[in-house]
Design a protein around this motif. Structure first.
Motif, mmCIF file in Angstrom:
data_model
loop_
_atom_site.group_PDB
_atom_site.id
_atom_site.type_symbol
_atom_site.label_atom_id
_atom_site.label_comp_id
_atom_site.label_asym_id
_atom_site.label_seq_id
_atom_site.Cartn_x
_atom_site.Cartn_y
_atom_site.Cartn_z
ATOM 1 N N LEU A 1 17.150 -0.969 -1.149
ATOM 2 C CA LEU A 1 17.061 -1.059 -2.603
ATOM 3 C C LEU A 1 17.863 0.061 -3.252
ATOM 4 C CD1 LEU A 1 15.890 -2.519 -5.056
ATOM 5 C CD2 LEU A 1 13.993 -0.897 -5.002
ATOM 6 N N GLU A 2 17.776 1.261 -2.702
ATOM 7 C CA GLU A 2 18.538 2.379 -3.250
ATOM 8 C C GLU A 2 20.031 2.074 -3.241
ATOM 9 O OE1 GLU A 2 17.558 5.545 -4.515
ATOM 10 O OE2 GLU A 2 15.647 4.509 -4.667
ATOM 11 N N ALA A 3 20.486 1.375 -2.217
ATOM 12 C CA ALA A 3 21.916 1.067 -2.090
ATOM 13 C C ALA A 3 22.390 0.065 -3.127
ATOM 14 C CB ALA A 3 22.204 0.540 -0.684
ATOM 15 N N VAL A 4 21.524 -0.893 -3.474
ATOM 16 C CA VAL A 4 21.960 -1.943 -4.411
ATOM 17 C C VAL A 4 21.527 -1.672 -5.848
ATOM 18 C CG1 VAL A 4 22.056 -3.714 -2.633
ATOM 19 C CG2 VAL A 4 19.925 -3.397 -3.891
ATOM 20 N N MET A 5 20.421 -0.943 -6.042
ATOM 21 C CA MET A 5 19.947 -0.660 -7.399
ATOM 22 C C MET A 5 20.525 0.674 -7.857
ATOM 23 S SD MET A 5 16.052 -0.407 -8.925
ATOM 24 C CE MET A 5 15.651 -2.137 -8.977
ATOM 25 N N THR A 6 21.748 0.628 -8.311
ATOM 26 C CA THR A 6 22.433 1.849 -8.721
ATOM 27 C C THR A 6 22.181 2.196 -10.186
ATOM 28 O OG1 THR A 6 24.417 0.550 -9.192
ATOM 29 C CG2 THR A 6 24.234 1.537 -6.995
ATOM 30 N N GLU A 7 21.646 1.254 -10.954
ATOM 31 C CA GLU A 7 21.435 1.496 -12.388
ATOM 32 C C GLU A 7 19.970 1.370 -12.797
ATOM 33 O OE1 GLU A 7 25.396 -0.238 -14.475
ATOM 34 O OE2 GLU A 7 24.170 -1.721 -13.418
ATOM 35 N N GLY A 8 19.232 0.504 -12.152
ATOM 36 C CA GLY A 8 17.870 0.217 -12.581
ATOM 37 C C GLY A 8 16.848 1.193 -12.043
ATOM 38 N N TRP A 9 15.604 0.853 -12.230
ATOM 39 C CA TRP A 9 14.503 1.724 -11.822
ATOM 40 C C TRP A 9 13.486 0.884 -11.036
ATOM 41 C CZ3 TRP A 9 14.207 6.766 -11.571
ATOM 42 C CH2 TRP A 9 12.979 7.382 -11.374
ATOM 43 N N PRO A 10 13.124 1.344 -9.831
ATOM 44 C CA PRO A 10 12.188 0.566 -9.021
ATOM 45 C C PRO A 10 10.741 0.859 -9.363
ATOM 46 C CG PRO A 10 12.956 2.447 -7.769
ATOM 47 C CD PRO A 10 13.667 2.513 -9.104
ATOM 48 N N CYS A 11 9.880 -0.026 -8.935
ATOM 49 C CA CYS A 11 8.429 0.181 -9.010
ATOM 50 C C CYS A 11 7.857 -0.320 -7.686
ATOM 51 C CB CYS A 11 7.829 -0.579 -10.187
ATOM 52 S SG CYS A 11 6.063 -0.244 -10.442
ATOM 53 N N TRP A 12 7.042 0.497 -7.034
ATOM 54 C CA TRP A 12 6.517 0.162 -5.716
ATOM 55 C C TRP A 12 5.015 -0.036 -5.760
ATOM 56 C CZ3 TRP A 12 10.066 -1.301 -2.457
ATOM 57 C CH2 TRP A 12 11.341 -0.717 -2.483
ATOM 58 N N ALA A 13 4.517 -0.868 -4.866
ATOM 59 C CA ALA A 13 3.075 -1.103 -4.744
ATOM 60 C C ALA A 13 2.762 -1.420 -3.293
ATOM 61 C CB ALA A 13 2.637 -2.260 -5.640
ATOM 62 N N PHE A 14 1.578 -1.047 -2.853
ATOM 63 C CA PHE A 14 1.071 -1.416 -1.533
ATOM 64 C C PHE A 14 -0.006 -2.499 -1.628
ATOM 65 C CE2 PHE A 14 1.971 3.040 0.449
ATOM 66 C CZ PHE A 14 3.318 2.730 0.538
ATOM 67 N N SER A 15 -0.617 -2.662 -2.810
ATOM 68 C CA SER A 15 -1.684 -3.654 -3.007
ATOM 69 C C SER A 15 -1.553 -4.265 -4.390
ATOM 70 C CB SER A 15 -3.076 -3.012 -2.879
ATOM 71 O OG SER A 15 -3.413 -2.687 -1.556
ATOM 72 N N ASN A 16 -2.049 -5.490 -4.536
ATOM 73 C CA ASN A 16 -2.269 -6.081 -5.854
ATOM 74 C C ASN A 16 -3.249 -7.244 -5.707
ATOM 75 O OD1 ASN A 16 -0.830 -8.378 -5.031
ATOM 76 N ND2 ASN A 16 0.954 -7.962 -6.307
ATOM 77 N N HIS A 17 -3.380 -8.045 -6.750
ATOM 78 C CA HIS A 17 -4.386 -9.101 -6.777
ATOM 79 C C HIS A 17 -3.978 -10.334 -5.983
ATOM 80 C CE1 HIS A 17 -1.429 -10.249 -9.725
ATOM 81 N NE2 HIS A 17 -1.957 -11.459 -9.825
ATOM 82 N N ASP A 18 -2.790 -10.318 -5.376
ATOM 83 C CA ASP A 18 -2.280 -11.493 -4.653
ATOM 84 C C ASP A 18 -2.230 -11.317 -3.145
ATOM 85 O OD1 ASP A 18 -1.872 -13.355 -6.698
ATOM 86 O OD2 ASP A 18 0.114 -12.571 -7.192
ATOM 87 N N VAL A 19 -2.488 -10.106 -2.653
ATOM 88 C CA VAL A 19 -2.344 -9.856 -1.213
ATOM 89 C C VAL A 19 -3.563 -9.113 -0.675
ATOM 90 C CG1 VAL A 19 0.176 -9.773 -1.344
ATOM 91 C CG2 VAL A 19 -1.134 -7.652 -1.543
ATOM 92 N N GLN A 20 -3.711 -9.171 0.648
ATOM 93 C CA GLN A 20 -4.801 -8.451 1.303
ATOM 94 C C GLN A 20 -4.695 -6.962 0.989
ATOM 95 O OE1 GLN A 20 -4.651 -8.469 5.588
ATOM 96 N NE2 GLN A 20 -6.855 -8.301 5.795
ATOM 97 N N ARG A 21 -5.821 -6.324 0.754
ATOM 98 C CA ARG A 21 -5.828 -4.900 0.416
ATOM 99 C C ARG A 21 -5.183 -4.082 1.533
ATOM 100 N NH1 ARG A 21 -8.569 -2.897 -3.867
ATOM 101 N NH2 ARG A 21 -9.897 -4.319 -5.066
ATOM 102 N N VAL A 22 -4.395 -3.081 1.133
ATOM 103 C CA VAL A 22 -3.623 -2.320 2.099
ATOM 104 C C VAL A 22 -4.499 -1.540 3.066
ATOM 105 C CG1 VAL A 22 -3.374 -0.222 0.679
ATOM 106 C CG2 VAL A 22 -1.583 -0.852 2.345
ATOM 107 N N ALA A 23 -5.689 -1.120 2.647
ATOM 108 C CA ALA A 23 -6.558 -0.351 3.531
ATOM 109 C C ALA A 23 -6.940 -1.151 4.763
ATOM 110 C CB ALA A 23 -7.819 0.096 2.783
ATOM 111 N N SER A 24 -6.987 -2.476 4.633
ATOM 112 C CA SER A 24 -7.218 -3.350 5.786
ATOM 113 C C SER A 24 -5.908 -3.821 6.390
ATOM 114 C CB SER A 24 -8.051 -4.572 5.390
ATOM 115 O OG SER A 24 -9.332 -4.211 4.943
ATOM 116 N N ARG A 25 -4.974 -4.224 5.549
ATOM 117 C CA ARG A 25 -3.745 -4.867 6.013
ATOM 118 C C ARG A 25 -2.934 -3.957 6.930
ATOM 119 N NH1 ARG A 25 -1.393 -5.258 1.389
ATOM 120 N NH2 ARG A 25 0.526 -4.060 1.730
ATOM 121 N N TRP A 26 -2.899 -2.672 6.618
ATOM 122 C CA TRP A 26 -2.115 -1.734 7.415
ATOM 123 C C TRP A 26 -2.976 -0.886 8.333
ATOM 124 C CZ3 TRP A 26 2.146 0.419 3.594
ATOM 125 C CH2 TRP A 26 3.112 -0.584 3.407
#
Length: 540
Positions: free
Chosen positions: A315-340
């Motif tokens: 992402l760093e290589a292709v997103m030279t102008e924008g701003w990223p936002c990262w997440a490990f969990s949300n309302h659509d996926v298994q909670r990260v505390a279990s998933r990982w």
């Protein structure tokens, strides 16, 4: 940083309102429940909250099927309640970001009710309609994410309509300029209400291929992704034509033009495409489209230093102008505390604390899902208690999204862990009660306490908020990188396993951050020793 760019490096706390706090006893969380918990949210040290949909809806997809974009569903409260929420949040310097579901509506929306009546009404071209093939079958091979074909027959018009999601979620026709104008008018309504921004749901699904070309088949070895395993036919195709069309870039610019009239507001686009990282870069390029992009690359089952390093680096290589936002969990996926976790089920508090530090150390803004601060794992939900149509369809291979949507545990000694006095819409998971807010607030070593302490420390480190990222070559299970801003340089090391790991440091003048509660690594004799799920920060 300019005040209007408050969102750069911000921590955004996602609230799923149905499951946050109920104040009426109907078992469903509401806007007043959020208001009542604003002091708790403030105590976390987050900058903003993202609230999942609370608009009028038949709730076939729990609010992501909207029948009135300008009104609150009575189960969540009223417009007056929302006005109060904005006021109370802003008094605490908390920004409010709300979901906007633009690509589709509910089939009970007045637009669709009119559109489906015949081929000649004023809204006839507001949705994606197509004639059947000569044999009566759908116009092409497009598939719905929720299983089966993406076309539903409508006898009133003797045509099919497109639905990329549930049949009750017909897709709008964004090739029609009247549709785009009406959609943006709805967005403006909430800007005038004082919201600070929008999380734009499935924003790359707004446009479809005008020629309705078939999607090509995907080789069996490549059928993977967010819930799109071989038991879901959606994984069988490259989705080149039913979403992520070039025309959508102009619509992103239209959204930005509107938001620029309201200084300080922000757009965060949810993007799920064949190459989501590339699409994120395109949708945030030029300073005239979305402010931030958000995808599912770190919401997968792949948990390794190599995968995280390669994903962020790409992402760093292709997103030279924008701003990223990262997440490990949300309302659509298994909670990260279990998933990982090591076995994909149990929760290790040390790992949860390390993951909070890791997520908060990546370059970009951060979305953290309610309960993540408590270290909640995925809840077990019996089939008879399931609410999610996605899970009901694909049970038992895929159990749907209910396991990450169960109610927040506020007080373990109260009925339903303090979430509601009534019968909750999803059962309160028994294992969550012991991780409740009340008990963790009283324990300085708890996941919650360390979450707060890390976010408080992070807010003092400009390198972590807006600095660049430079990855260090490491061997599994260690992930390492520098965060750099001007002459400030911060070393960040993470042990992604439960076994002790070592990292040989270069001959720099490292100054370990000793006052950081998450700091568990020890530096000596040219190396850093990281205990299981340990992390290490040092200034250079």
């Amino acid at each position: 940083m300019a005040q209007n760019e408050w969102w750069k490096g911000a921590v955004i706390y996602q609230i799923y309102p149905r499951s946050f706090q109920d104040t009426t006893g109907d078992g469903i969380g509401d806007l007043n429940g959020i208001i009542n918990r604003l002091d708790y949210i403030k105590s976390l040290g987050v900058d903003a909250v993202w609230i999942s949909p609370f608009f009028k809806s038949p709730m076939k997809d729990f609010g992501y099927d909207i029948s009135d974009y300008r009104d609150i569903d009575p189960m969540f409260g009223s417009i007056d309640d929302f006005d109060k929420l904005i006021e109370q949040a802003h008094q605490r310097d908390i920004k409010i970001i709300i979901d906007q579901v633009l690509s589709h509506t509910s089939n009970e929306h007045p637009w669709f009710i009119e559109s489906r009546t015949d081929k000649h009404n004023a809204k006839a071209d507001w949705y994606v309609w197509a004639d059947a093939k000569p044999d009566g079958s759908p116009p092409n091979n497009w598939l719905s994410i929720f299983g089966g074909v993406a076309w539903q027959w409508e006898p009133r018009r003797c045509q099919y309509y497109l639905h990329n999601f549930l049949t009750e979620q017909p897709d709008l026709n964004f090739h029609n300029p009247e549709v785009r104008k009406a959609v943006l008018d709805n967005v403006k309504f909430w800007l005038d209400k004082g919201v600070d921004g929008f999380r734009l749901d499935a924003i790359n699904f707004c446009f479809h291929d005008k020629q309705l070309r078939d999607n090509p088949a995907k080789p069996k070895a490549l059928r993977q992704g967010r819930g799109f395993s071989e038991d879901n036919p959606y994984a069988f195709q490259y989705h080149y034509y039913n979403n992520t069309q070039p025309e959508n870039l102009d619509f992103m610019a239209e959204i930005r033009m509107l938001l620029d009239q309201y200084p300080g507001t922000v757009s965060l686009g949810e993007i799920s495409s064949e190459d989501s990282l590339q699409t994120m870069a395109e949708y945030t390029s030029g300073g005239d489209k979305l402010h931030m992009g958000y995808s599912f690359e770190l919401l997968t089952d792949d948990y390794s230093a190599q995968y995280i390093r390669e994903t962020v680096s790409r992402l760093e290589a292709v997103m030279t102008e924008g701003w990223p936002c990262w997440a490990f969990s949300n309302h659509d996926v298994q909670r990260v505390a279990s998933r990982w976790s090591q076995d994909g089920k149990s929760v290790n508090p040390k790992q949860v604390k390390m993951l909070t530090a890791l997520l908060g150390s990546l370059r970009g803004s951060v979305c953290m899902y309610q309960g993540e601060e408590l270290g909640l794992g995925e809840a077990e939900v019996a089939f008879e208690d399931l609410q999610d149509p996605y899970g009901i369809t694909f049970w038992p291979n895929f159990k749907g999204r209910d396991g990450c949507r169960t109610p927040m545990p506020w007080a373990g000694d109260k009925q339903n862990a303090g979430f509601t006095d009534g019968a909750p819409w999803l059962p309160v998971y028994e294992a969550h009660a012991s991780k409740c807010v009340r008990s963790q607030e009283q324990d300085t070593s708890s996941t919650l306490s360390q979450y707060k302490s890390f976010l408080a420390w992070r807010a003092t480190r400009p390198e972590l908020l807006t600095g660049n990222i430079e990855f260090i070559p490491t061997h599994e299970p260690v992930l390492g990188f520098y965060r750099i801003l001007g002459e400030k340089k911060l070393l960040c090391l993470f042990n992604l396993s439960e076994q002790t790991a070592e990292f040989e440091v270069e001959q720099h003048n490292y100054t370990p951050i000793k006052d950081l509660a998450h700091q568990t690594g020890e530096q000596a004799a040219g190396k850093v020793t990281l205990p299981g799920y340990g992390c290490f920060f040092a200034s250079i």
